[in-house]
Write an enzyme that holds these catalytic residues in place. Structure first.
Site, mmCIF file in Angstrom:
data_model
loop_
_atom_site.group_PDB
_atom_site.id
_atom_site.type_symbol
_atom_site.label_atom_id
_atom_site.label_comp_id
_atom_site.label_asym_id
_atom_site.label_seq_id
_atom_site.Cartn_x
_atom_site.Cartn_y
_atom_site.Cartn_z
ATOM 1 N N THR A 76 0.854 -1.130 -0.045
ATOM 2 C CA THR A 76 0.070 0.089 0.120
ATOM 3 C C THR A 76 0.849 1.209 0.050
ATOM 4 O O THR A 76 1.154 1.817 -1.363
ATOM 5 C CB THR A 76 -1.111 0.077 1.275
ATOM 6 O OG1 THR A 76 -0.218 -0.317 2.472
ATOM 7 C CG2 THR A 76 -2.026 -0.941 0.872
ATOM 8 N N LYS A 96 4.233 -6.968 3.782
ATOM 9 C CA LYS A 96 3.842 -5.593 3.381
ATOM 10 C C LYS A 96 3.674 -5.079 4.722
ATOM 11 O O LYS A 96 3.310 -5.610 5.753
ATOM 12 C CB LYS A 96 2.817 -5.353 2.455
ATOM 13 C CG LYS A 96 1.242 -5.574 3.049
ATOM 14 C CD LYS A 96 0.709 -4.790 3.992
ATOM 15 C CE LYS A 96 0.611 -3.441 3.397
ATOM 16 N NZ LYS A 96 0.038 -2.243 4.397
ATOM 17 N N THR A 107 2.015 -9.255 12.299
ATOM 18 C CA THR A 107 2.685 -8.164 11.731
ATOM 19 C C THR A 107 1.518 -7.568 10.963
ATOM 20 O O THR A 107 0.476 -7.919 10.962
ATOM 21 C CB THR A 107 3.785 -8.370 10.854
ATOM 22 O OG1 THR A 107 4.252 -7.159 10.354
ATOM 23 C CG2 THR A 107 3.749 -9.418 9.855
ATOM 24 N N GLU A 160 6.145 4.614 7.166
ATOM 25 C CA GLU A 160 5.766 5.875 6.469
ATOM 26 C C GLU A 160 6.387 6.918 6.696
ATOM 27 O O GLU A 160 6.472 7.759 7.835
ATOM 28 C CB GLU A 160 4.323 5.938 6.723
ATOM 29 C CG GLU A 160 3.284 4.995 6.141
ATOM 30 C CD GLU A 160 2.008 4.876 6.443
ATOM 31 O OE1 GLU A 160 1.189 4.501 5.642
ATOM 32 O OE2 GLU A 160 1.481 5.530 7.622
ATOM 33 N N ASN A 197 -0.369 10.101 6.028
ATOM 34 C CA ASN A 197 -1.595 9.807 6.696
ATOM 35 C C ASN A 197 -2.608 10.832 6.557
ATOM 36 O O ASN A 197 -3.852 10.539 7.109
ATOM 37 C CB ASN A 197 -1.223 9.436 8.037
ATOM 38 C CG ASN A 197 -0.591 8.252 8.126
ATOM 39 O OD1 ASN A 197 -1.355 6.996 7.847
ATOM 40 N ND2 ASN A 197 0.676 8.062 8.119
#
Length: 408
Positions: free
Chosen positions: A154, A180, A191, A277, A403
């Site tokens: 993603t 991922k 996870t 991220e 985000n």
């Protein structure tokens, strides 16, 4: 005891009898890969660990039942939609994913595991998913492991995979994991998505035991943003094709297998933490001298989850005060007057705090360590014999940007 060999040029389809493909089903749009199928031509036993979030996505609820099946052959996974908070309709769609995959493999739906990742609360576009599964099987058994990895990503910026081989009973055995994970990573028993396959010959009970023990000190010791996803899972499939003598007791072969599996899980965990991220640095917190294993783990995770510590690492600021602060508010038993803190990397080390008191340390040397992409924070509580390691990442401006616009 036997050497674990890492083979960077190998992938999940190099584990004997495993096939994998990823396709664009249309969930994400722009012809992006968003659906993958992984399957074994031989029946597998399976183990899994799943999110402890009270809000569990439909695929998790389905897999909690399917994982008990005697045989598992396949995993089907989509990205771009979490199929979470979607009620009975979501569960039925998760089952349809298993059923459609099973039809192509001529197996039972309960012999398929399902995974989803993406936006929560949006109905799964099942027509697109069904199209994707049909498309995948129009290509299979021709495999493309890289496309399979792409299909579960993603906000990930890099693929996450590791392949190892080792010897058991004079037989070559392989383990490969693909994963991922970038945001919403603060797992407890899993996870984000980790799919592990092996040709080891082992009983289901011991496969479960090995996975659960490993997860405690790997996936459960990472954090990016302290958010535990509704969809977290780690799935492990073993098809026994290596031909090693069945591992049915906790003997030396079991220990070798467990060691290799744990190596794989730790390396994947570090890859996930490093690809947080917006992250630019991997933070590794090593805690020594705790009074219990629990205290060591709690202390290490408190350091890597502290936003102030994460921000300081981003700014290359050797602010050890934030570290001792994070230790102090953790649930770990500590005596501040015994705590030592240092920053290190593979080349150098700077001690900043001794017995709870700041040292006159070399700021430039510390900054040089903190400027690197792998920062090790070493803490000695001097309170016992237990140690633990946790992994996280720095907190950057880009984390908020990513985000703040995730759904768009």
């Amino acid at each position: 005891m036997d050497t674990i060999k890492v083979l960077n040029n190998k992938n999940i389809t190099d584990v004997p009898y495993f096939k994998a493909i990823g396709v664009a089903s249309g969930i994400k749009g722009n012809n992006k890969s968003d659906l993958c199928v992984i399957y074994s031509e031989k029946p597998c036993i399976a183990a899994g660990t799943f999110t402890t979030n009270k809000v569990k996505a439909a695929p998790v609820l389905l897999d909690l039942k399917h994982i008990e099946s005697e045989n598992i052959y396949a995993i089907v996974a989509n990205s771009g939609n979490a199929n979470a908070c979607t009620g009975d309709d979501g569960y039925e769609k998760a089952y349809l994913m298993a059923e459609c995959t099973a039809k192509h493999l001529k197996i039972k739906p309960e012999e398929v595991l399902v995974a989803s990742t993406g936006v929560i609360g949006v109905p799964l576009p099942i027509d697109k998913v069904m199209f994707g599964i049909e498309k995948a099987f129009s290509i299979l058994p021709k495999s493309d492991a890289n496309k399979a990895i792409d299909a579960i990503m993603t906000t990930d910026t890099v693929q996450k995979k590791i392949f190892v081989e080792f010897m058991l009973d004079k037989k070559k055995v392989t383990i490969c994991a693909i994963a991922k994970g970038s945001g919403m990573i603060h797992p407890n028993m899993a996870t984000m998505l980790s799919f592990i396959v092996t040709d080891a010959n082992i009983t289901k009970d011991l496969l479960n035991k090995a996975l659960k023990e490993s997860v405690k000190d790997s996936y459960n010791m990472i954090s990016v943003d302290r958010d535990t996803s509704t969809n977290d899972m780690a799935l492990l499939l073993a098809n026994g094709a290596s031909g090693n003598t069945l591992i049915s007791s906790e003997n030396s072969d079991y220990e070798v297998f467990k060691k290799a599996l744990h190596y794989v899980n730790v390396e994947i965990s570090k890859m996930i933490a490093k690809d947080g991220e917006g992250a630019t640095k991997l933070i590794e917190a090593k805690v020594f001298g705790a009074s219990s294993s629990r205290d060591a783990k709690v202390a290490a995770k408190s350091v890597i989850t502290s936003n102030l510590v994460k921000a300081a690492v981003f700014g290359s600021d050797a602010n050890w005060g934030r570290i001792i602060c994070a230790l102090g508010y953790s649930a770990a038993e500590i005596d501040p007057s015994k705590v030592d803190i240092s920053f290190s990397n593979n080349d150098s080390k700077v001690e900043t705090c001794l017995k709870g008191t700041g040292l006159n340390f070399d700021e430039e040397a510390a900054k040089k360590i903190l400027d690197g992409d792998h920062v090790i924070i070493e803490v000695n509580l001097n309170n016992g014999k237990f140690n633990a390691t946790a992994w996280g990442c720095d907190l950057t401006y880009d984390y908020v940007k990513i985000n703040g616009s995730y759904r768009s």
